[in-house]
Design an enzyme around this catalytic site. Sequence first.
Site, PDB file in Angstrom:
ATOM      1  CG  PHE A  15     -15.741  37.192  78.518  1.00  8.86           C
ATOM      2  CD1 PHE A  15     -16.126  38.446  78.079  1.00  8.86           C
ATOM      3  CD2 PHE A  15     -16.341  36.077  77.953  1.00  8.86           C
ATOM      4  CE1 PHE A  15     -17.076  38.591  77.087  1.00  8.86           C
ATOM      5  CE2 PHE A  15     -17.294  36.206  76.960  1.00  8.86           C
ATOM      6  CZ  PHE A  15     -17.666  37.472  76.524  1.00  8.86           C
ATOM      7  CG  ASP A  16     -10.914  40.513  83.547  1.00  8.17           C
ATOM      8  OD1 ASP A  16     -10.370  39.882  84.468  1.00  8.17           O
ATOM      9  OD2 ASP A  16     -11.528  41.580  83.711  1.00  8.17           O
ATOM     10  CB  CYS A  17     -14.640  37.149  85.510  1.00  4.32           C
ATOM     11  SG  CYS A  17     -16.248  37.132  86.358  1.00  4.32           S
TER      12      CYS A  17
END
Length: 256
Positions: A15-17
């Site tokens: 994931f990108d956060c």
Amino acid sequence: MPTSRPITSFKCLTFDCYGTLVDWEGGIYKALSPLLQQLPASHPLRHDRAAVLKAFVRTEGTVQRARPDALYSAVLSDAYGRLAAELGVQADAQEQDAFGQGVGDWPAYPDTVAALQQLKRHYKLVILSNVDRDSFARTLSRQLPGVDFDAVYTAQEIGSYKPDLRNFAYLIRRCGEDLGVGREDIVHTAQALHHDHVPAKESGLVSAWIDRGVEIKSVMGGDIEDYRDKVDLSWHFRSMGEMADAVKKAAAAQVE
């Protein structure tokens, strides 16, 4: 080409956060208010959220390219000062520092925590973020309680910022070394087309697009028409909650 494999056949979601799990745009825009309030009412950016965010994204990108080894908190602080100078308004060192330390104040999207807890039943969960470790730790404790990530990889230890392909090479290598998961079993899950999905394709990763620009058009996410030939999106969801529901339904169908 997008994969024909079912989403439940993969082992790991990366994931990108900030932008995908946490409302980066809302957090940034709110934190820029001390600058915007100094602008005259007639200024084109005074009440134009999208234009302000575009200006900040441009400024932040300039700092990241110039200082790829700087902590994200320092990048934010520098970008805040540069944007203030560009706008012709005041920003003292204390304001800049507060802005740089504000990552943990940015809110998670309402669906994020429950969705991640649901997805954890099926996958290993990994963060690939442009922030530094301390900033992410504050977000994890304040905004993502009860979420258990299997690994967290940040720009701080990688030494570069997405969309640099080094970040994705690092992700793939460490997922293999730390989690025993190969590139072929990873789904990179993110909002930003430019920062995440373009390099994911170039790195041979399958992608799930979390298209957060439904209620308010996203600046960070990007316009799909500008990227159609540069990304391979195997799945398109409007939220993390929608993704979690789709995975739950697919998993249930497999056992029927």
